[in-house]
Design an enzyme around this catalytic site. Structure first.
Site, short mmCIF file in Angstrom:
data_model
loop_
_atom_site.label_atom_id
_atom_site.label_comp_id
_atom_site.label_asym_id
_atom_site.label_seq_id
_atom_site.Cartn_x
_atom_site.Cartn_y
_atom_site.Cartn_z
N LYS A 28 105.14 60.66 2.98
CA LYS A 28 105.74 60.36 4.28
C LYS A 28 106.98 61.20 4.53
CE LYS A 28 103.99 55.68 5.08
NZ LYS A 28 104.34 54.27 5.31
N LYS A 75 89.52 59.70 4.68
CA LYS A 75 89.52 58.28 5.00
C LYS A 75 89.71 58.05 6.49
CE LYS A 75 92.71 55.37 3.66
NZ LYS A 75 93.62 54.44 2.98
N LYS A 128 94.70 55.78 10.90
CA LYS A 128 95.38 55.78 12.20
C LYS A 128 96.05 57.12 12.45
CE LYS A 128 96.29 51.00 11.54
NZ LYS A 128 97.13 50.12 10.76
#
Ligand code: AMP
Ligand code: TRP
Length: 345
Positions: free
Chosen positions: A115, A211, A214
């Protein structure tokens, strides 16, 4: 609080949307678990603050996620469904856990590395000083300590999470063992994680090597739980397969076809390998997968749209009261064990 049934705790961030991977990989499992274990499910709004947010965005996302949790079939009378910031003991224990967690331990967390990288990296100066970008908050770094507090606050036995959260639950175990060895056995319950079987990994329809997510991958490859039937049909029809036109469950060599078989299997509770034997062409597999997904999601969508804001607020009030009744005595026990002065009340 039930002493007989093991307690399960899991958390989900209040991002505005929920996709098929979240449903098949997590939420559906939660609805089953609520009848087997004492289940506590938390919308982690304080974790959402670790990344920059607009005013109002978190509250709105929290309402949408709460509505979704009710729509998928979680029963506020059976499970405990609540919002993290409504129970202030999370922040309190979060601080204590931060003080019992090593800087080096947090530094190893891959989610922080990923992140912070996406936010532009830490930009360490030549002299070793961190001239970090202001959008990488200290909270993003200490995020796993708050997650450990979430889990420990409910004397949790089992934490059902996806593979991506394994490292955070392992850190929670390490911290729990440390707390017990420093402050006395039984100060906290040492939890275990429960990772769903490999089949619970839904891949992006356009990029079946990734995967369904979002943040990553195209919209065309992600089915939202609230997508209209026509959108679902279109996305599945356009799903990437391959050229050899053989229907076989083989994740390595045929990721696209295997993903469709897994989705159909998930939607109909059938084993994807045995489903493969009923198809010789991709067309009918796609039609059946779309039909099964539409049928599976229809009641969830209907329920989502029929719930009023008042229904959602009522459920969250019940949840907050139930959560507080567990968290408060656990927090008192931990406070005493680690040696903070009691108020005398
Ligand atoms: P997230 O969307 O990352 O906040 O994840 C919420 C929950 O859904 C977690 O338990 C994840 O492990 C699970 N999850 C997210 N994406 C997928 C996916 N593509 N397949 C299966 N489970 C998923
Ligand atoms: N970190 C988890 C995620 O991103 C969410 C979460 C927060 C959580 N606290 C938790 C999951 C406690 C399980 C237990 O998906």
């Amino acid at each position: 609080m039930s002493a007989q049934r093991p307690r399960v705790f899991s958390g989900i961030q209040p991002s505005g949307s929920t996709h098929l991977g979240n449903y098949l990989g997590a939420l559906r499992n939660w609805t089953h678990l609520q009848h087997e274990m004492d289940s506590v499910y938390c919308i982690v709004d304080m974790h959402a603050l670790t990344l920059p947010k607009e005013p109002g965005e978190v509250a709105e996302g929290t309402m949408t996620m709460a509505r979704m949790l009710l729509a998928v079939g979680l029963d506020p009378e059976v499970s405990t469904i609540f919002v993290q910031s409504h129970v202030p003991q999370h922040a309190e224990l979060g601080w204590i856990v931060q003080c019992l967690t090593g800087f080096g331990e947090l530094r190893r967390m891959t989610q922080f590395k990923d992140k912070s990288e996406r936010l532009g990296g830490l930009n360490e100066g030549d002299d070793g000083s961190a001239r970090s970008n202001a959008s990488i908050s200290a909270g993003l770094f200490t995020y796993p300590a708050l997650q450990a507090a979430d889990i420990l606050l409910y004397d949790t036995d089992v934490v059902p999470v996806g593979d991506d959260q394994r490292q955070h639950v392992e850190l929670t175990r390490d911290v729990a063992l440390r707390i017990n060895s420093r402050f006395g056995e039984g100060t906290v319950v040492v939890p275990e994680h429960r990772i769903p079987p490999a089949g619970a990994r839904v891949m992006n329809l356009q990029r079946p090597d990734q995967k369904m997510s979002k943040s990553v991958g195209s919209e065309a490859g992600t089915i939202e739980v609230l997508d209209e039937p026509k959108q679902i049909e279109k996305k599945i029809k356009r799903a990437v397969t391959d050229n050899d036109a053989e229907v076989r469950f083989d994740v390595q060599n045929k990721p696209g076809v295997s993903n469709l078989l897994s989705i159909l299997g998930g939607a109909t509770s059938t084993d994807p390998e045995s489903l493969a034997a009923s198809y010789t062409q991709y067309g009918p597999l796609k039609v059946d997968t779309a039909t099964a997904v539409i049928e599976m999601l229809a009641p969830i969508q209907a329920r989502f749209h029929s719930l009023s804001d008042a229904d959602v607020h009522d459920a969250l009030t019940i949840g907050r009261n139930k959560a507080h009744a567990v968290a408060n005595p656990v927090m008192n026990r931990i406070r005493t064990a680690i040696g903070l002065l009691s108020t005398g009340q």
